[in-house]
Design a protein around this motif. Structure first.
Motif, PDB file in Angstrom:
ATOM      1  N   GLU A 130       0.826  -1.209   0.000  1.00  0.00           N
ATOM      2  CA  GLU A 130       0.000   0.000   0.000  1.00  0.00           C
ATOM      3  C   GLU A 130       0.864   1.264   0.000  1.00  0.00           C
ATOM      4  O   GLU A 130       2.000   1.264   0.494  1.00  0.00           O
ATOM      5  N   GLU A 131       0.312   2.332  -0.554  1.00  0.00           N
ATOM      6  CA  GLU A 131       0.994   3.619  -0.500  1.00  0.00           C
ATOM      7  C   GLU A 131       1.081   4.095   0.949  1.00  0.00           C
ATOM      8  O   GLU A 131       0.192   3.848   1.756  1.00  0.00           O
ATOM      9  N   ARG A 132       2.181   4.762   1.287  1.00  0.00           N
ATOM     10  CA  ARG A 132       2.364   5.233   2.663  1.00  0.00           C
ATOM     11  C   ARG A 132       1.340   6.309   3.015  1.00  0.00           C
ATOM     12  O   ARG A 132       0.801   6.335   4.104  1.00  0.00           O
ATOM     13  N   LEU A 133       1.070   7.213   2.063  1.00  0.00           N
ATOM     14  CA  LEU A 133       0.106   8.269   2.312  1.00  0.00           C
ATOM     15  C   LEU A 133      -1.299   7.755   1.991  1.00  0.00           C
ATOM     16  O   LEU A 133      -1.494   6.991   1.060  1.00  0.00           O
ATOM     17  N   PHE A 134      -2.263   8.194   2.775  1.00  0.00           N
ATOM     18  CA  PHE A 134      -3.640   7.789   2.515  1.00  0.00           C
ATOM     19  C   PHE A 134      -4.592   8.893   2.970  1.00  0.00           C
ATOM     20  O   PHE A 134      -4.206   9.805   3.694  1.00  0.00           O
ATOM     21  N   TYR A 135      -5.818   8.779   2.544  1.00  0.00           N
ATOM     22  CA  TYR A 135      -6.815   9.813   2.793  1.00  0.00           C
ATOM     23  C   TYR A 135      -7.707   9.407   3.955  1.00  0.00           C
ATOM     24  O   TYR A 135      -8.066   8.241   4.084  1.00  0.00           O
ATOM     25  N   TYR A 136      -8.038  10.369   4.800  1.00  0.00           N
ATOM     26  CA  TYR A 136      -8.976  10.110   5.887  1.00  0.00           C
ATOM     27  C   TYR A 136      -9.835  11.349   6.096  1.00  0.00           C
ATOM     28  O   TYR A 136      -9.461  12.456   5.696  1.00  0.00           O
ATOM     29  N   GLU A 137     -10.989  11.164   6.721  1.00  0.00           N
ATOM     30  CA  GLU A 137     -11.893  12.283   6.984  1.00  0.00           C
ATOM     31  C   GLU A 137     -12.857  11.913   8.099  1.00  0.00           C
ATOM     32  O   GLU A 137     -13.117  10.739   8.357  1.00  0.00           O
ATOM     33  N   ILE A 138     -13.366  12.940   8.778  1.00  0.00           N
ATOM     34  CA  ILE A 138     -14.437  12.746   9.750  1.00  0.00           C
ATOM     35  C   ILE A 138     -15.753  12.697   8.994  1.00  0.00           C
ATOM     36  O   ILE A 138     -16.066  13.594   8.213  1.00  0.00           O
ATOM     37  N   ALA A 139     -16.517  11.649   9.215  1.00  0.00           N
ATOM     38  CA  ALA A 139     -17.763  11.448   8.469  1.00  0.00           C
ATOM     39  C   ALA A 139     -18.804  12.490   8.849  1.00  0.00           C
ATOM     40  O   ALA A 139     -19.042  12.737  10.034  1.00  0.00           O
ATOM     41  N   ASP A 140     -19.428  13.100   7.840  1.00  0.00           N
ATOM     42  CA  ASP A 140     -20.554  13.996   8.099  1.00  0.00           C
ATOM     43  C   ASP A 140     -21.851  13.187   8.058  1.00  0.00           C
ATOM     44  O   ASP A 140     -21.836  11.960   7.889  1.00  0.00           O
ATOM     45  N   ASP A 141     -22.975  13.857   8.231  1.00  0.00           N
ATOM     46  CA  ASP A 141     -24.262  13.147   8.318  1.00  0.00           C
ATOM     47  C   ASP A 141     -24.551  12.324   7.058  1.00  0.00           C
ATOM     48  O   ASP A 141     -25.035  11.197   7.137  1.00  0.00           O
ATOM     49  N   CYS A 142     -24.256  12.886   5.900  1.00  0.00           N
ATOM     50  CA  CYS A 142     -24.511  12.160   4.651  1.00  0.00           C
ATOM     51  C   CYS A 142     -23.619  10.922   4.538  1.00  0.00           C
ATOM     52  O   CYS A 142     -24.061   9.860   4.093  1.00  0.00           O
ATOM     53  N   GLN A 143     -22.377  11.077   4.953  1.00  0.00           N
ATOM     54  CA  GLN A 143     -21.461   9.937   4.874  1.00  0.00           C
ATOM     55  C   GLN A 143     -21.847   8.841   5.867  1.00  0.00           C
ATOM     56  O   GLN A 143     -21.685   7.656   5.589  1.00  0.00           O
ATOM     57  N   ILE A 144     -22.375   9.251   7.017  1.00  0.00           N
ATOM     58  CA  ILE A 144     -22.840   8.255   7.986  1.00  0.00           C
ATOM     59  C   ILE A 144     -24.024   7.480   7.422  1.00  0.00           C
ATOM     60  O   ILE A 144     -24.128   6.259   7.576  1.00  0.00           O
ATOM     61  N   LYS A 145     -24.919   8.181   6.724  1.00  0.00           N
ATOM     62  CA  LYS A 145     -26.042   7.486   6.066  1.00  0.00           C
ATOM     63  C   LYS A 145     -25.525   6.495   5.024  1.00  0.00           C
ATOM     64  O   LYS A 145     -26.022   5.366   4.925  1.00  0.00           O
ATOM     65  N   ASP A 146     -24.523   6.917   4.254  1.00  0.00           N
ATOM     66  CA  ASP A 146     -23.936   6.018   3.263  1.00  0.00           C
ATOM     67  C   ASP A 146     -23.247   4.831   3.944  1.00  0.00           C
ATOM     68  O   ASP A 146     -23.287   3.700   3.439  1.00  0.00           O
TER      69      ASP A 146
END
Length: 227
Positions: A130-146
């Motif tokens: 895997e690549e050393r760098l990766f993407y992360y984020e705090i889930a918002d309401d729409c992402q929690i629904k998804d």
């Protein structure tokens, strides 16, 4: 973060070859402040002796022995016994990538999330680095629904085909670093024999104030007849 992480691993008559690989993947973690809580769920005598040998091989391993009660009760007991601020669940035939705890602990420092959700992929002959760098984020309401939809039927494209190893956010309890205080409020349902992981996931999502989605493969799932 330098707080202890508790790894909860129920086992019942584990296949030694797979179990060894699983334990070795835990011992090789670059983040070393963890405990491994092994729950021997009523294994037969020969398996129990082997599990004891594993437990005695490292001071970070604690062994809990019980009569056979099933994986849900074993996980619940592991949560109660855990000393760490965060817990995660591992199956006895699966594998952790060596940077899992280190990178997940770093995300706890950066986000303070109650749940760090990573990705799982199926074991195969060739595992891509895997690549050393990766993407992360705090889930918002729409992402929690998804995320809830993903838990129900694994259909959201953004939560599938993650990274070089084409992992996904699974509806099992794997690849989730959960604040212990939250895990204690969401026990696994002992009376459910099908879909207990899905029910647990849905309840967990509703209890967390902040969920960090890490688009990173950390957990290898071994698909076999005993899983």
């Amino acid at each position: 973060m330098d707080e202890m992480i508790s790894i909860i691993l129920p086992c019942y008559n584990p296949i030694k070859e797979y179990f060894n690989v699983c334990i070795d993947s835990i011992k090789k973690q670059t983040y070393t402040n963890y405990e491994l809580v092994l729950i021997n769920d009523g294994s037969e005598e020969s398996y129990s002796e082997y599990i004891k040998e594993i437990a005695e091989s490292d001071h970070r391993i604690r062994l809990i022995e019980q009569k056979n009660a099933g994986v849900s009760e074993s996980r619940n007991r592991g949560v109660k016994a855990a000393k760490g601020e965060y817990v995660l669940f591992v199956d006895a035939d699966d594998i952790l990538l060596e940077n899992y705890l280190d990178e997940a602990a770093d995300l706890i420092d950066k986000t303070g999330a109650d749940l760090i959700q990573g990705a799982t992929f199926y074991l195969r002959e060739e595992i891509m680095k895997e690549e050393r760098l990766f993407y992360y984020e705090i889930a918002d309401d729409c992402q929690i629904k998804d995320l809830i939809i993903q838990i129900l039927d694994v259909s959201k494209p953004q939560y599938n085909n993650i990274g070089k190893n084409k992992g996904k956010i699974a509806r099992g309890p794997w690849c989730k670093l959960v604040r212990k205080q939250i895990a204690e409020k969401v026990p696994f349902k002992k009376d459910l024999y099908l879909g207990e992981d899905r029910v647990w996931n849905l309840e967990l999502v509703t209890k967390c104030k902040a969920i960090c989605l890490a688009y990173r493969n950390w957990y290898i799932y071994r698909n076999n007849d005993c899983s």
